[in-house]
Design an enzyme around this catalytic site. Structure first.
Site, PDB file in Angstrom:
ATOM      1  N   GLY A  28       0.827  -1.201   0.000  1.00  0.00           N
ATOM      2  CA  GLY A  28       0.000   0.000   0.000  1.00  0.00           C
ATOM      3  C   GLY A  28       0.859   1.248   0.000  1.00  0.00           C
ATOM      4  N   MET A  75       2.055  10.274   2.080  1.00  0.00           N
ATOM      5  CA  MET A  75       3.114  10.449   3.064  1.00  0.00           C
ATOM      6  C   MET A  75       4.119   9.302   3.073  1.00  0.00           C
ATOM      7  SD  MET A  75       2.845  10.830   7.206  1.00  0.00           S
ATOM      8  CE  MET A  75       2.887   9.067   7.500  1.00  0.00           C
ATOM      9  N   ASP A 127      -7.129  12.115  12.486  1.00  0.00           N
ATOM     10  CA  ASP A 127      -7.335  11.732  11.076  1.00  0.00           C
ATOM     11  C   ASP A 127      -8.183  10.464  10.996  1.00  0.00           C
ATOM     12  OD1 ASP A 127      -7.127  12.032   8.345  1.00  0.00           O
ATOM     13  OD2 ASP A 127      -5.224  10.978   8.179  1.00  0.00           O
TER      14      ASP A 127
END
Length: 641
Positions: free
Chosen positions: A17, A21, A133
């Site tokens: 994945g 960032m 987040d």
């Protein structure tokens, strides 16, 4: 990165994945022989010293969390400008993928998933860590249905140091609280708002706000009211609708104060989907009111009033005395009349009233006989589990003992169903965090937990008491023993430098050690085939069975032949645009990564009606091309120029 070993311990196996960032890889921990996930920071962040400091500080703080619904952080490290976090490897999918695969979720599933997320948040908040987040992309669901929240503590470092990286915020802005959108102070209530948006998406299948740009979505969170879920689908249970609306209030003071409050409503709703059982339901009862501003003009006006002539003060004083006297007389008359009416009414009713006896602790038959003697009636309205009274015994009555009731009145009572019994699940053979989840699902509690050495892997439950299948009272404790792994025995590392492979292998075997990885490299000072380096120094005490890596000389390196210089090559590429039911604009960004350097080579806005776009890219050797649509990675390809 594939094949590289970080920290002389984590062997990178495959990429699983990535985002704006970091890239995420699956790796094998050689020390504990288990799979882990490693998040590696992208190169563009490694030279930002302030960001790296916050990244390390927040990651280490998050590593202190230990909860079955939080992805464990095992390690944080740095090697050759590669910054990485070692985490628990989750074999599953994100909640975002789950929603895409299934559309809107069933109410009970929404409550179960939300409860696990709220439990994770509550644990973090109690340890003074705010996520900042919360979104479906950061919530994992394992193949056996466990819910795991990831990226705790990392968002705080990102938001303060990567604000210019717009691609990082596109996926998050749909779930951001109004205070985050304004750049204001965030706290636990900000996480609760984001969880409310996630619940909204789970139960309706859509997001409450969507727009052409992150800014327009952020403004909607600040200004626009959220459409109640039941207006989208009236089959959504009222409790879920209320929980979502309270969690997503724009005014922080009207949201749940803590994740624990949210958990109480979620747990109540789980067994009462159709009944209105919400405890913390005051967000509509306390509307915000505008208070008058106390300014200099108001103060001056007040001073003018106080400095009026004494003549006016005397008139006002006389008027006030007359009004006060009349008010006292009127109050006396009202009070006397009310008292007289009360005594007359009481005298009228006393003839037909009886005192209610205590029915609690009696059977229904006993209570009916007692009630008939007084001209009262008994009605059983509900049965509840109760650990204090046996089955069939009255545990509650609608009118308490000693109160008066008119003859013929009905006294509602609740009777006991006895102790609620549950079946002990099998937790032996499970990891300890899975054991806690299995017990919680059965409303059982963790009892005495001990550790023992065994041949089972670390943190596996060896035994339990009571045994699986036994029936016990709900809320009972279950004791269990956790494996500490095999009992370690120490040995001494022998000297391997100066020997050949066979001699090194025999020496290690004599000390109950294993030969690990063998690296062959040129070495001008050591003859070919001779060990010149070992991973553990001789004389050091290590556990038996430890693998010792060695480096073997290939002798003197031959002079390299000059390689022909490669010329840059330009190639044309076509990429398909994302499919969409309605034509819409998509921001397209194409990056190329060459020799470890990442460069933006194409950035345009295309309409999905174009189906595809074309661009040319120049490069040398092996180049990785990554395409982003609206800031989310869409495709990656490795190209040889």
């Amino acid at each position: 990165m594939i094949g590289k070993t970080l920290g002389n311990r984590y062997e990178i196996i495959e990429k699983i994945g990535g985002g704006g960032m970091a890239l995420v890889y699956k790796a094998r921990c050689r020390l504990l022989n288990r799979f882990v996930a490693i998040k590696v920071l992208r190169k563009e962040f490694v030279h930002d010293e302030e960001f790296i400091k916050k990244f390390n500080r927040e990651s280490q703080a998050a590593a202190s969390l230990s909860h079955p619904n939080i992805v464990n952080i095992y390690d944080v490290g740095e090697e050759d400008d590669t910054y990485y976090i070692v985490m628990e490897y989750i074999n599953g999918i994100t909640l975002k993928q789950h929603i895409r695969n299934n559309g809107k979720l069933k109410p009970l599933e929404v409550i179960n998933i939300s409860t696990h997320i709220a439990e994770a948040l509550n644990h973090a908040h109690e340890n003074h860590i705010i996520h900042r987040d919360i979104k479906p992309h950061n919530i994992m669901i394992t193949k056996d249905g466990q819910v795991k929240v990831t990226d705790f503590g990392i968002a705080r470092a990102v938001t303060s140091s990567t604000i210019t990286q717009t691609s990082n915020t596109i996926g998050s802005v749909h779930y951001s609280s109004p205070e985050q959108a304004k750049g204001r102070y965030t706290d636990a209530k900000s996480d609760i708002y984001s969880l409310g948006i996630v619940m909204y998406e789970m139960i309706t299948g859509i997001l409450p706000f969507d727009g052409d740009s992150p800014i327009s979505v952020a403004l909607m969170h600040i200004q626009d009211p959220i459409k109640p879920p039941r207006e989208i689908d009236n089959s959504i249970p009222l409790n879920i609708d209320k929980i979502i609306r309270k969690s997503t209030q724009k005014d922080k003071s009207l949201r749940y104060d803590t994740a624990e409050e949210l958990l109480k409503d979620l747990r109540l709703s789980k067994n009462n989907l159709e009944d209105d059982v919400i405890l913390f339901n005051d967000f509509e009862d306390s509307p915000t009111q505008a208070m008058p501003i106390i300014d200099d003009e108001s103060i001056n006006n007040n001073k003018v009033t106080e400095s009026s002539p004494k003549r006016n003060n005397k008139k006002n004083s006389k008027k006030k005395k007359r009004v006060a006297t009349l008010a006292i007389i009127l109050a006396f008359l009202i009070t006397a009349g009310a008292a007289l009416g009360f005594f007359l009414l009481q005298g009228y009713l006393n003839d037909d009233e009886v005192q209610v006896p205590n029915f609690i602790g009696s059977t229904v038959e006993e209570a009916k006989l007692k009630a008939e003697e007084l001209g009262l009636n008994i009605s059983v309205v509900k049965e509840e589990y109760n650990s204090e009274y046996e089955k069939g015994i009255i545990i509650e009555q609608s009118k308490n003992e000693g109160r008066t009731a008119i003859e013929g009145s009905v006294i509602d009572v609740i009777i006991s169903q006895g102790i609620e019994v549950v079946t002990i699940p099998k937790i032996a053979g499970q990891y300890y965090n899975n054991a806690e989840i299995l017990l919680n699902d059965k409303d059982l509690k963790k009892g005495n937990v001990t550790e023992e050495f065994s041949d089972l892997p670390v943190n596996i439950v060896i035994s339990q008491s009571p045994e699986a299948g036994e029936e016990v009272a709900k809320g009972s404790k279950v004791d269990y023993v956790i494996s500490k792994g095999p009992e370690s025995k120490l040995t001494t590392v022998p000297t391997l430098i100066g020997s050949n492979v066979d001699s090194a292998k025999n020496s290690l075997s004599a000390y109950d050690l294993k030969l690990g990885d063998i690296t062959y490299e040129f070495n001008e000072r050591v003859p070919e085939g001779i060990v010149y380096e070992q991973s553990q120094p001789s004389g050091k005490e290590v556990e038996e069975g430890t693998a010792i890596n060695i480096s073997i000389s290939k002798g003197t390196e031959p002079a390299p032949e000059p390689e022909p210089e490669e010329e840059p090559v330009t190639k044309n590429f076509k990429f398909k645009l994302p499919k969409s039911e309605e034509d819409r604009d998509v921001q397209v960004q194409v990056y190329k990564t060459e020799d470890g350097e990442r460069e933006l080579v194409y950035e345009e806005v295309h309409n999905t009606s174009e189906k595809e776009f074309e661009t040319s890219i120049t490069g040398e050797g092996d180049v990785t091309i990554t395409v982003y649509y609206d800031g989310e990675e869409a495709q990656t390809k490795d190209v040889k120029f």
